[in-house]
Design a protein around this motif. Structure first.
Motif, PDB file in Angstrom:
ATOM      1  N   PRO A 205       0.817  -1.221   0.000  1.00  0.00           N
ATOM      2  CA  PRO A 205       0.000   0.000   0.000  1.00  0.00           C
ATOM      3  C   PRO A 205       0.844   1.262   0.000  1.00  0.00           C
ATOM      4  O   PRO A 205       1.884   1.331   0.657  1.00  0.00           O
ATOM      5  CB  PRO A 205      -0.814  -0.124   1.290  1.00  0.00           C
ATOM      6  CG  PRO A 205      -0.010  -1.037   2.163  1.00  0.00           C
ATOM      7  CD  PRO A 205       0.672  -1.990   1.242  1.00  0.00           C
ATOM      8  N   GLU A 206       0.391   2.268  -0.751  1.00  0.00           N
ATOM      9  CA  GLU A 206       1.145   3.519  -0.886  1.00  0.00           C
ATOM     10  C   GLU A 206       0.349   4.725  -0.380  1.00  0.00           C
ATOM     11  O   GLU A 206       0.870   5.558   0.364  1.00  0.00           O
ATOM     12  CB  GLU A 206       1.526   3.729  -2.352  1.00  0.00           C
ATOM     13  CG  GLU A 206       2.395   4.928  -2.610  1.00  0.00           C
ATOM     14  CD  GLU A 206       2.784   5.022  -4.075  1.00  0.00           C
ATOM     15  OE1 GLU A 206       3.997   5.077  -4.352  1.00  0.00           O
ATOM     16  OE2 GLU A 206       1.888   5.028  -4.948  1.00  0.00           O
ATOM     17  N   LYS A 207      -0.934   4.814  -0.777  1.00  0.00           N
ATOM     18  CA  LYS A 207      -1.767   5.945  -0.350  1.00  0.00           C
ATOM     19  C   LYS A 207      -3.153   5.448   0.027  1.00  0.00           C
ATOM     20  O   LYS A 207      -3.685   4.507  -0.587  1.00  0.00           O
ATOM     21  CB  LYS A 207      -1.857   7.006  -1.445  1.00  0.00           C
ATOM     22  CG  LYS A 207      -0.524   7.710  -1.709  1.00  0.00           C
ATOM     23  CD  LYS A 207      -0.675   8.853  -2.704  1.00  0.00           C
ATOM     24  CE  LYS A 207       0.664   9.555  -2.896  1.00  0.00           C
ATOM     25  NZ  LYS A 207       0.551  10.687  -3.850  1.00  0.00           N
ATOM     26  N   VAL A 208      -3.757   6.109   1.036  1.00  0.00           N
ATOM     27  CA  VAL A 208      -5.060   5.697   1.562  1.00  0.00           C
ATOM     28  C   VAL A 208      -5.915   6.927   1.816  1.00  0.00           C
ATOM     29  O   VAL A 208      -5.437   7.941   2.337  1.00  0.00           O
ATOM     30  CB  VAL A 208      -4.905   4.913   2.887  1.00  0.00           C
ATOM     31  CG1 VAL A 208      -6.273   4.536   3.451  1.00  0.00           C
ATOM     32  CG2 VAL A 208      -4.044   3.672   2.689  1.00  0.00           C
ATOM     33  N   HIS A 209      -7.189   6.829   1.442  1.00  0.00           N
ATOM     34  CA  HIS A 209      -8.155   7.871   1.781  1.00  0.00           C
ATOM     35  C   HIS A 209      -9.461   7.204   2.171  1.00  0.00           C
ATOM     36  O   HIS A 209      -9.815   6.145   1.624  1.00  0.00           O
ATOM     37  CB  HIS A 209      -8.405   8.815   0.606  1.00  0.00           C
ATOM     38  CG  HIS A 209      -9.351   9.937   0.942  1.00  0.00           C
ATOM     39  ND1 HIS A 209     -10.657   9.966   0.488  1.00  0.00           N
ATOM     40  CD2 HIS A 209      -9.195  11.040   1.715  1.00  0.00           C
ATOM     41  CE1 HIS A 209     -11.260  11.050   0.957  1.00  0.00           C
ATOM     42  NE2 HIS A 209     -10.404  11.712   1.695  1.00  0.00           N
ATOM     43  N   LYS A 297      -4.241   3.086  -3.015  1.00  0.00           N
ATOM     44  CA  LYS A 297      -3.380   2.988  -4.193  1.00  0.00           C
ATOM     45  C   LYS A 297      -2.150   2.189  -3.807  1.00  0.00           C
ATOM     46  O   LYS A 297      -1.502   2.465  -2.788  1.00  0.00           O
ATOM     47  CB  LYS A 297      -2.960   4.373  -4.685  1.00  0.00           C
ATOM     48  CG  LYS A 297      -2.036   4.351  -5.894  1.00  0.00           C
ATOM     49  CD  LYS A 297      -1.662   5.752  -6.327  1.00  0.00           C
ATOM     50  CE  LYS A 297      -0.747   5.735  -7.546  1.00  0.00           C
ATOM     51  NZ  LYS A 297       0.552   5.084  -7.267  1.00  0.00           N
ATOM     52  N   TYR A 298      -1.822   1.182  -4.607  1.00  0.00           N
ATOM     53  CA  TYR A 298      -0.674   0.328  -4.342  1.00  0.00           C
ATOM     54  C   TYR A 298       0.520   0.718  -5.209  1.00  0.00           C
ATOM     55  O   TYR A 298       0.358   1.324  -6.268  1.00  0.00           O
ATOM     56  CB  TYR A 298      -1.035  -1.138  -4.603  1.00  0.00           C
ATOM     57  CG  TYR A 298      -1.973  -1.721  -3.572  1.00  0.00           C
ATOM     58  CD1 TYR A 298      -1.478  -2.351  -2.438  1.00  0.00           C
ATOM     59  CD2 TYR A 298      -3.352  -1.639  -3.736  1.00  0.00           C
ATOM     60  CE1 TYR A 298      -2.326  -2.886  -1.483  1.00  0.00           C
ATOM     61  CE2 TYR A 298      -4.220  -2.179  -2.786  1.00  0.00           C
ATOM     62  CZ  TYR A 298      -3.692  -2.799  -1.667  1.00  0.00           C
ATOM     63  OH  TYR A 298      -4.537  -3.320  -0.725  1.00  0.00           O
ATOM     64  N   ILE A 407      -2.148  -3.351   8.905  1.00  0.00           N
ATOM     65  CA  ILE A 407      -2.390  -2.376   9.976  1.00  0.00           C
ATOM     66  C   ILE A 407      -2.249  -0.950   9.465  1.00  0.00           C
ATOM     67  O   ILE A 407      -3.048  -0.075   9.812  1.00  0.00           O
ATOM     68  CB  ILE A 407      -1.423  -2.631  11.139  1.00  0.00           C
ATOM     69  CG1 ILE A 407      -1.822  -3.906  11.875  1.00  0.00           C
ATOM     70  CG2 ILE A 407      -1.394  -1.451  12.121  1.00  0.00           C
ATOM     71  CD1 ILE A 407      -0.717  -4.495  12.723  1.00  0.00           C
ATOM     72  N   CYS A 408      -1.241  -0.698   8.640  1.00  0.00           N
ATOM     73  CA  CYS A 408      -1.024   0.679   8.206  1.00  0.00           C
ATOM     74  C   CYS A 408      -2.177   1.175   7.340  1.00  0.00           C
ATOM     75  O   CYS A 408      -2.492   2.371   7.363  1.00  0.00           O
ATOM     76  CB  CYS A 408       0.315   0.833   7.498  1.00  0.00           C
ATOM     77  SG  CYS A 408       0.405   0.165   5.834  1.00  0.00           S
ATOM     78  N   ILE A 409      -2.840   0.279   6.606  1.00  0.00           N
ATOM     79  CA  ILE A 409      -4.035   0.699   5.877  1.00  0.00           C
ATOM     80  C   ILE A 409      -5.148   1.039   6.866  1.00  0.00           C
ATOM     81  O   ILE A 409      -5.769   2.101   6.788  1.00  0.00           O
ATOM     82  CB  ILE A 409      -4.512  -0.396   4.901  1.00  0.00           C
ATOM     83  CG1 ILE A 409      -3.459  -0.688   3.831  1.00  0.00           C
ATOM     84  CG2 ILE A 409      -5.827   0.039   4.235  1.00  0.00           C
ATOM     85  CD1 ILE A 409      -3.839  -1.834   2.900  1.00  0.00           C
ATOM     86  N   SER A 426       4.372   5.868   1.909  1.00  0.00           N
ATOM     87  CA  SER A 426       5.587   5.508   1.180  1.00  0.00           C
ATOM     88  C   SER A 426       6.869   5.702   1.991  1.00  0.00           C
ATOM     89  O   SER A 426       7.878   5.090   1.684  1.00  0.00           O
ATOM     90  CB  SER A 426       5.669   6.304  -0.131  1.00  0.00           C
ATOM     91  OG  SER A 426       5.665   7.707   0.133  1.00  0.00           O
ATOM     92  N   SER A 427       6.839   6.533   3.039  1.00  0.00           N
ATOM     93  CA  SER A 427       8.069   6.806   3.786  1.00  0.00           C
ATOM     94  C   SER A 427       8.556   5.610   4.583  1.00  0.00           C
ATOM     95  O   SER A 427       9.742   5.501   4.901  1.00  0.00           O
ATOM     96  CB  SER A 427       7.861   7.995   4.729  1.00  0.00           C
ATOM     97  OG  SER A 427       6.863   7.693   5.695  1.00  0.00           O
ATOM     98  N   PHE A 428       7.662   4.678   4.920  1.00  0.00           N
ATOM     99  CA  PHE A 428       8.071   3.519   5.722  1.00  0.00           C
ATOM    100  C   PHE A 428       7.677   2.185   5.105  1.00  0.00           C
ATOM    101  O   PHE A 428       8.075   1.129   5.584  1.00  0.00           O
ATOM    102  CB  PHE A 428       7.454   3.596   7.119  1.00  0.00           C
ATOM    103  CG  PHE A 428       5.947   3.628   7.138  1.00  0.00           C
ATOM    104  CD1 PHE A 428       5.220   2.451   7.111  1.00  0.00           C
ATOM    105  CD2 PHE A 428       5.264   4.843   7.164  1.00  0.00           C
ATOM    106  CE1 PHE A 428       3.832   2.484   7.114  1.00  0.00           C
ATOM    107  CE2 PHE A 428       3.889   4.871   7.173  1.00  0.00           C
ATOM    108  CZ  PHE A 428       3.165   3.690   7.141  1.00  0.00           C
TER     109      PHE A 428
END
Length: 430
Positions: A205-209, A297-298, A407-409, A426-428
């Motif tokens: 995973p890269e971005k979540v909304h 977005k992955y 978890i991060c999602i 994306s930073s981690f």
């Protein structure tokens, strides 16, 4: 061959039914249960009444964790306590170079998941996350079909999950209803679902909304008999006016529930010294959401639309996975909801509909396995206690990185609902 020694932190209903009972009865030839730890000594009695084979297993209170490890010298520790306590047990166990088998979610937030990852790097011990839903035969078949290139490169996943009025409301009776305990249902429950998607599509995973709300529970819920805090289902004078609870009860037997996996929370005998799993689902203290929609977005370019609703007349999901060369569809409905469902399975099987980009539909029937979580529970136990099947073509037993990704999602979902922002992971996330 020596038996592998296991200790258990958190003698929960899940621990007893899912791990301790099978350990003592199905895997006693290769596993030895050497210690149980909990904050509530009554849980030891409950466990030993349900599983008499464990009558001689030593008992330890939470403050005696180090003593348990020193005296029993386990090869691995099961962590099945309240979600918010997972990180401390995991990290302390890894610091002793001992393996950890952790019930999902691994932690209740991204920061704690990263703590686990860092501790694991320094340890000889490893973390297994028990994402048992991967082992459901239909989910395994979806993974195989994607790996075999049936739909080409995955571009988009559409997953809508429904949790019925009995199962869904139960989270708001229990400790799960507080963000500080569970991370919220976007972590406690939906990490199951996010992990499935991540696994199916090899997604990072890269971005979540997300958007979300508390629609069905809490003081402003439409079926709240009155706005009173502190009620308890065991002695509530308004019990029969609560549509969620009266649906499963009579005036003579108010705690009746359908015959399903939630029976572990329903008992005529005292299960806990102080804690109650019957807190009112309409309390104003509830600080999580029961409805949310999510976009992810992955890094591989795939997109996910996900939704969860914790008060529906039935339980299950609708799934579509789109790719450059075709589409996979599946669905699952079950549960103790408010109305009967039509027979969705042919001959007792589930199915996957495969649509090539050019051509007609192909229906693949998948034989259902016996056991909980779509038949996944018995299969993951084999991998945990016997070791992963060397004949399997792909990884399935989840590791710490899989716990982190799910978890991060879920954590980003909660924070995005609260502040409306798109969360960049994306930073981690590598």
């Amino acid at each position: 061959m020596a038996k592998k020694r296991y200790a258990v932190c958190g003698v929960s209903g899940r621990a007893i039914g899912m791990y301790i009972k099978p350990m003592m009865r199905n895997f006693s030839h290769c596993a030895e249960f050497v210690g149980m730890l909990d904050i509530d000594p009554l849980r030891f009695k409950v466990c030993k009444e349900i599983v008499p084979e464990a009558k001689d297993v030593p008992e330890y209170l939470a403050a005696d964790y180090d003593k348990m490890i020193a005296e029993q010298k386990p090869d691995a520790v099961f962590v099945i306590s309240m979600d918010c306590t997972h990180v401390e047990y995991i990290v302390r166990t890894l610091e002793k170079d001992i393996d950890v088998i952790c019930e999902k979610p691994m932690t209740t937030n991204t920061a704690d998941a990263l703590r686990v990852m860092e501790a694991e790097k320094k340890s000889k011990g490893k973390v297994i996350c028990t994402f048992n839903y991967r082992y459901s035969p239909i989910h395994t078949k979806l993974r195989e079909m994607i790996l075999d290139g049936k739909i080409g490169k995955v571009t988009h996943v559409d997953l809508n999950w429904y949790i019925d009025i009995h199962h869904g409301s139960s989270y708001f009776n229990r400790w799960n209803r507080m963000r500080e305990n569970s991370g919220s249902l976007s972590i406690h429950k939906s990490s199951h679902h996010f992990d499935l998607v991540n696994w199916w599509i090899d997604g990072v995973p890269e971005k979540v909304h997300a958007f979300g709300a508390l629609n069905h529970y809490g003081p402003n819920a439409p079926f709240n008999p009155s706005k009173k805090d502190g009620r308890n289902c065991e002695n509530c004078p308004e019990f029969m006016r609560c549509k969620y609870k009266a649906r499963w009860a009579t005036r003579n037997s108010r705690m009746y529930v359908p015959d399903d996996h939630l029976n572990s929370f329903e008992s005529k005998v005292k299960q806990y010294s102080e804690y109650s799993p019957y807190m009112c689902i309409f309390d104003s203290a509830i600080n999580i959401h029961d409805t949310f929609v999510v976009n992810v977005k992955y890094k591989n370019g795939a997109l996910l639309n996900y939704s969860a609703n914790f008060s529906t007349p039935f339980e299950g999901y609708r799934l579509a996975i789109n790719g450059t060369h075709g589409r996979l569809e599946s669905l699952e409905f079950q549960g103790a909801g408010g109305r009967a469902l039509p027979d969705l399975y042919e001959g007792g099987d589930q199915w996957i509909d495969y649509y090539p980009i050019f051509g007609g539909r192909e229906r693949i029937n998948v034989v259902k396995n016996e056991g909980g979580h779509g038949g996944g529970d018995p299969l993951i136990l084999e991998d945990i206690f016997l070791g992963e099947d060397p004949a399997r073509k792909f990884d399935i037993l989840a590791k710490s990185v899989d716990g982190l990704r799910a978890i991060c999602i879920g954590d980003a979902v909660y924070t995005s609902i609260m502040d409306g922002e798109v969360k960049d992971l994306s930073s981690f996330m590598e």
